[in-house]
Design a protein around this motif. Sequence first.
Motif, PDB file in Angstrom:
ATOM      1  N   ILE A  65       0.852  -1.185   0.000  1.00 38.21           N
ATOM      2  CA  ILE A  65       0.000   0.000   0.000  1.00 38.21           C
ATOM      3  C   ILE A  65       0.893   1.242   0.000  1.00 38.21           C
ATOM      4  O   ILE A  65       1.717   1.420   0.880  1.00 38.21           O
ATOM      5  N   LYS A  66       0.726   2.072  -1.002  1.00 37.65           N
ATOM      6  CA  LYS A  66       1.555   3.282  -1.123  1.00 37.65           C
ATOM      7  C   LYS A  66       1.033   4.429  -0.259  1.00 37.65           C
ATOM      8  O   LYS A  66       1.776   5.333   0.068  1.00 37.65           O
ATOM      9  N   GLY A  67      -0.245   4.406   0.084  1.00 31.84           N
ATOM     10  CA  GLY A  67      -0.809   5.458   0.909  1.00 31.84           C
ATOM     11  C   GLY A  67      -2.316   5.341   0.982  1.00 31.84           C
ATOM     12  O   GLY A  67      -2.939   4.745   0.109  1.00 31.84           O
ATOM     13  N   LEU A  68      -2.897   5.919   2.017  1.00 31.14           N
ATOM     14  CA  LEU A  68      -4.340   5.826   2.208  1.00 31.14           C
ATOM     15  C   LEU A  68      -5.086   7.045   1.693  1.00 31.14           C
ATOM     16  O   LEU A  68      -6.267   6.947   1.386  1.00 31.14           O
ATOM     17  N   ASP A  69      -4.434   8.179   1.597  1.00 28.70           N
ATOM     18  CA  ASP A  69      -5.079   9.381   1.094  1.00 28.70           C
ATOM     19  C   ASP A  69      -5.186   9.301  -0.430  1.00 28.70           C
ATOM     20  O   ASP A  69      -4.167   9.224  -1.117  1.00 28.70           O
ATOM     21  N   PRO A  70      -6.406   9.308  -0.978  1.00 29.06           N
ATOM     22  CA  PRO A  70      -6.582   9.141  -2.426  1.00 29.06           C
ATOM     23  C   PRO A  70      -5.872  10.201  -3.268  1.00 29.06           C
ATOM     24  O   PRO A  70      -5.251   9.876  -4.283  1.00 29.06           O
ATOM     25  N   ALA A  71      -5.938  11.449  -2.848  1.00 32.50           N
ATOM     26  CA  ALA A  71      -5.311  12.522  -3.626  1.00 32.50           C
ATOM     27  C   ALA A  71      -3.795  12.373  -3.640  1.00 32.50           C
ATOM     28  O   ALA A  71      -3.153  12.510  -4.695  1.00 32.50           O
TER      29      ALA A  71
END
Length: 72
Positions: free
Chosen positions: A42-48
């Motif tokens: 997972i690269k990140g949880l914030d979509p933007a």
Amino acid sequence: MRAFLKKCREHYIHTALDTCGYTTSEEGVLALEEADLLLFDIKGLDPAQHFVDTAVYNDVILDNLKRAESHG
């Protein structure tokens, strides 16, 4: 990939699949379910921010992670 994972299972070979989780095909999602061990990167949880970093939104990835988790 799915056929390879199934063949390994038939020969009692345990498998691990290391993936970013971005697949929209049914075959790809089913491959996620075939592996004995699934490693999601997972690269990140914030979509933007995920879009800025990877050029794709993470909704597909997170949906696939939820689907894989529901299969144990």
